[in-house]
Write a protein that holds these residues in place. Structure first.
Motif, PDB file in Angstrom:
ATOM      1  N   ALA A   1      -8.278  55.881  63.507  1.00  0.00           N
ATOM      2  CA  ALA A   1      -6.824  55.977  63.385  1.00  0.00           C
ATOM      3  C   ALA A   1      -6.183  54.590  63.323  1.00  0.00           C
ATOM      4  O   ALA A   1      -5.277  54.340  62.522  1.00  0.00           O
TER       5      ALA A   1
ATOM      6  N   ARG B   1      -7.223  62.375  56.837  1.00  0.00           N
ATOM      7  CA  ARG B   1      -6.354  63.265  57.596  1.00  0.00           C
ATOM      8  C   ARG B   1      -6.526  63.059  59.095  1.00  0.00           C
ATOM      9  O   ARG B   1      -7.643  62.978  59.606  1.00  0.00           O
ATOM     10  N   LEU B   2      -5.421  62.953  59.824  1.00  0.00           N
ATOM     11  CA  LEU B   2      -5.431  62.854  61.278  1.00  0.00           C
ATOM     12  C   LEU B   2      -4.725  64.065  61.854  1.00  0.00           C
ATOM     13  O   LEU B   2      -3.635  64.412  61.417  1.00  0.00           O
ATOM     14  N   ASN B   3      -5.351  64.710  62.835  1.00  0.00           N
ATOM     15  CA  ASN B   3      -4.733  65.847  63.516  1.00  0.00           C
ATOM     16  C   ASN B   3      -4.438  65.475  64.961  1.00  0.00           C
ATOM     17  O   ASN B   3      -5.178  64.708  65.579  1.00  0.00           O
ATOM     18  N   TYR B   4      -3.376  66.061  65.497  1.00  0.00           N
ATOM     19  CA  TYR B   4      -2.989  65.827  66.880  1.00  0.00           C
ATOM     20  C   TYR B   4      -2.978  67.169  67.604  1.00  0.00           C
ATOM     21  O   TYR B   4      -1.979  67.890  67.583  1.00  0.00           O
TER      22      TYR B   4
ATOM     23  N   LEU C   1      -5.969  62.708  69.643  1.00  0.00           N
ATOM     24  CA  LEU C   1      -6.058  62.913  68.209  1.00  0.00           C
ATOM     25  C   LEU C   1      -7.456  63.375  67.833  1.00  0.00           C
ATOM     26  O   LEU C   1      -8.403  63.271  68.610  1.00  0.00           O
TER      27      LEU C   1
ATOM     28  N   GLU D   1       1.700  59.605  64.122  1.00  0.00           N
ATOM     29  CA  GLU D   1       1.327  60.468  63.003  1.00  0.00           C
ATOM     30  C   GLU D   1       2.329  60.297  61.865  1.00  0.00           C
ATOM     31  O   GLU D   1       3.536  60.265  62.074  1.00  0.00           O
ATOM     32  N   GLN D   2       1.808  60.206  60.638  1.00  0.00           N
ATOM     33  CA  GLN D   2       2.661  59.973  59.465  1.00  0.00           C
ATOM     34  C   GLN D   2       3.213  61.310  58.941  1.00  0.00           C
ATOM     35  O   GLN D   2       2.747  61.845  57.945  1.00  0.00           O
ATOM     36  N   ARG D   3       4.231  61.822  59.610  1.00  0.00           N
ATOM     37  CA  ARG D   3       4.857  63.083  59.191  1.00  0.00           C
ATOM     38  C   ARG D   3       6.204  62.750  58.537  1.00  0.00           C
ATOM     39  O   ARG D   3       7.279  63.055  59.054  1.00  0.00           O
TER      40      ARG D   3
END
Length: 646
Positions: free
Chosen positions: A307, A319-322, A330, A540-542
């Motif tokens: 990350a 893709r990164l999930n939280y 993460l 997170e890049q939202r």
């Protein structure tokens, strides 16, 4: 950093201590399974036993306790740790610091592929004492697969489930050690460093045993990487308990070895020999659970590293999930799959834990040396006295340099595996960072102000069909007064894109981990705006979510009217539609550039086709998106000889 954040980084709680036991001490906590077996592989010599135990004691004290727990944990980036967090703190001081950061990060990721197989295999092979001939490889692979499947639930859940088990494990280590120390208390003399000196300098081949001794501290780097999951306060307090239990067990193993001096181990593991026969099956079960947990430290550390590397432009934008709302939690699906496949490959190749020992530890010595290099720069940035900085550099440069040299003997026996994996990861990081700088160098930026009147005229030109009510471009221009020429080309030439309001969105990644700020600049009244998001390298890049929140704030403050400008819809106060434009670069065939840059960019675009698109990385996949491909011309051919004929 405010007082509240400072407190949260150092706060101590029962839950935090339990999670620390479950997450970060698996690797270093299961080292008694194989360290003494590696130090004393054959005939039990008292000098070897005393010297080995002395080396373990001082390695845990100097390397883990002093360097990492006391010193390195202070180099936190707003509560976050790891070699990339440390790099983020000092990278502006010198460009060359990128080199130790890349080498250290890649080596730690490579070690994460070796740690789970050796930990789980060491424990499962203990079952052979109870069930001779049991096939261990399928069991190890099944356990590893189950562990990696659990990662999607988040380290909070994993840590709370594993914490109590690790408490039982460390308590068992202490009790077993005490039982044997009371039978041979003379082993406590190994605290004297003279025994370590005798082993390393006078004992034949003793220096090369440092490669085996080093296995007792390999988890120290993961401890630092997982700082953000637990906090330095919880780590420091829990380490007192963990180190005490580890040393008691090591001294207990030394006591057992002294009771059997002159004999051959013949495949016996001193760790399991501490257990009474009636307890052996229970002990193997607890050791197996602890070994499963040992893999967790490197897995969570690997997710953290990836990350951070993405934010620092050193890794593909995967893709990164939280999975939870807790800070630092993460899950990286692609890295999870990569680690699982790597671990299975290691198990199938080496098959036995004693074979894996040769590949284990060599890469992590490089990480520790790179961390020491960055720490020296950090200490200078904190205005620590030069004599202290020099002393730190000399002491740990010599210690870790000696460990590295001793570990090199492992290279032909399996150490090449971890180094090969590390070199591959270094290659990916180098290509990604180099490609980032090449693209930034060759991206043409123009002043945006001369085009504002054109945007207003295009917005009012009813002869052109409206492309969207609100048109949003992602821009990499750092200055608010500039824009990529490709965006201007897209708006005015590729296909005239008429819209009521043009939005230009820029994401600036900060060196702080959890910054969440934005700034709005009105480029043309009611027609063009620029939004700059300042997001930390752990955020997170939202962008879709953040952008809509900013729009709501602007509407609430009456800074913008997003009602559709179609007359019929405007009467009903209908909100206009939003459409995102993402410019995707590709390598132009019209190129003539240096060999190195050509290879870098070809590798970059080859890897890029296997990873998630930028719209998914920025969290735009639920929006209305148009992806436009634009050529990346590195250096166009300057002269083409054409002959005109009639």
């Amino acid at each position: 950093m405010d007082a509240k954040n400072s407190y949260s980084h150092t706060a101590i709680s029962t839950g935090g201590l339990l999670i620390a036991l479950g997450i970060i001490y698996g690797d270093i906590g299961t080292s008694p399974l194989y360290v003494m077996k590696a130090i004393v592989p054959g005939n039990i010599d008292p000098r070897l036993v005393y010297g080995g135990i002395s080396c373990v004691f001082w390695t845990l004290t100097l390397q883990t306790s002093i360097k990492y727990v006391l010193l390195t944990l202070n180099a936190d980036n707003n509560g976050e740790g790891g070699i990339f967090s440390l790099f983020a703190l000092v990278r502006r001081r010198a460009a060359w610091l990128t080199v130790p950061a890349i080498i250290g990060g890649a080596a730690l990721l490579a070690d994460g592929i070796i740690t789970p197989p050796i930990s789980v295999s060491s424990a499962i092979e203990g079952l052979e004492a109870v069930y001779p001939g049991i096939p261990t490889v399928p069991i190890v692979i099944a356990i590893l697969a189950a562990l990696f499947l659990m990662q999607s639930f988040g380290t909070q859940i994993v840590g709370r489930a594993f914490g109590p088990i690790m408490f039982v494990w460390f308590s068992m280590l202490a009790v077993l050690g005490i039982l044997w120390i009371t039978q041979h208390p003379g082993i406590l003399r190994a605290v004297n460093p003279a025994y370590a000196y005798d082993l390393l300098v006078r004992f034949p081949g003793g220096f090369w045993l440092l490669g085996a001794v080093f296995l007792c501290t390999t988890g120290a780097e993961a401890l630092y990487s997982d700082l953000g999951h637990c906090g330095k306060g919880n780590i420091r307090i829990s380490w007192i308990f963990v180190k005490s239990c580890l040393l008691l067990n090591y001294f207990g193993q030394g006591a057992w070895l002294l009771e059997h001096q002159g004999q051959l181990l013949e495949g016996r593991n001193p760790f399991y020999e501490l257990m009474p026969e009636w307890f052996l099956l229970i002990g193997v079960g607890i050791a197996t659970l602890a070994a499963i947990i040992a893999s967790q430290a490197l897995i969570t550390g690997s997710f953290t590293l990836v990350a951070e590397a993405i934010r620092l432009n050193m890794w593909p934008k995967v893709r990164l999930n939280y999975p939870t709302d807790m800070k630092g939690q993460l899950y990286v699906p692609s890295m999870n799959r990569l680690l699982l496949l790597g671990c299975i490959g290691v198990v199938l190749y080496f098959r036995r834990s004693e074979n894996m020992e040769a590949a284990y530890g060599l890469a992590i010595t490089l990480t520790m040396l790179m961390t020491t290099t960055l720490l020296v720069v950090w200490l200078r940035s904190r205005r620590v006295a030069m004599p202290i900085v020099v002393l730190f550099a000399l002491v740990y440069g010599i210690i870790e340099g000696a460990f590295l040299v001793a570990n090199l003997i492992k290279f032909p026996h399996g150490g090449w595996v971890s180094l090969a994996i590390g070199l591959a990861l270094i290659g990916v990081m180098y290509v990604w960072l180099k490609a980032f700088y090449i693209k930034r160098r060759l991206t043409e930026f123009v002043k945006i102000e001369p085009y504002m009147q054109g945007l207003k005229d295009l917005s009012d030109d009813e002869s052109i069909p409206k492309y969207s009510t609100h048109l949003v471009f992602m821009t990499s221009a750092e200055r608010t007064t500039e824009i990529e020429s490709k965006i201007i080309y897209s708006i005015f030439q590729k296909r005239p894109k008429r819209a009521d309001i043009y939005w230009f969105v820029h994401v600036d990644t900060t060196d702080e981990p959890y910054t969440m700020q934005y700034k709005v600049v009105e480029l043309a009244p009611d027609d063009a705006f620029r939004i700059t998001f300042r997001l930390g390298f752990r955020v997170e890049q939202r962008i879709n979510l953040y952008f809509r929140q900013v729009i709501e704030d602007l509407v609430r403050n009456k800074e913008v009217d997003i009602t559709s400008r179609y007359e019929s819809l405007s009467k009903q106060n209908v909100t206009g539609d939003f459409r995102f434009i993402v410019l995707e670069k590709y390598l132009s065939v019209e190129n003539d550039f240096p060999l190195v840059e050509r290879l870098v960019m070809q590798t970059y675009f080859y890897i890029k086709q296997f990873i998630a698109s930028e719209e998914k990385y920025f969290g735009l996949e639920t929006s209305s998106i148009k992806v436009e491909k634009v050529p990346l011309v590195i250096a166009p051919v300057r002269k083409v000889e054409l002959e005109r004929i009639r």
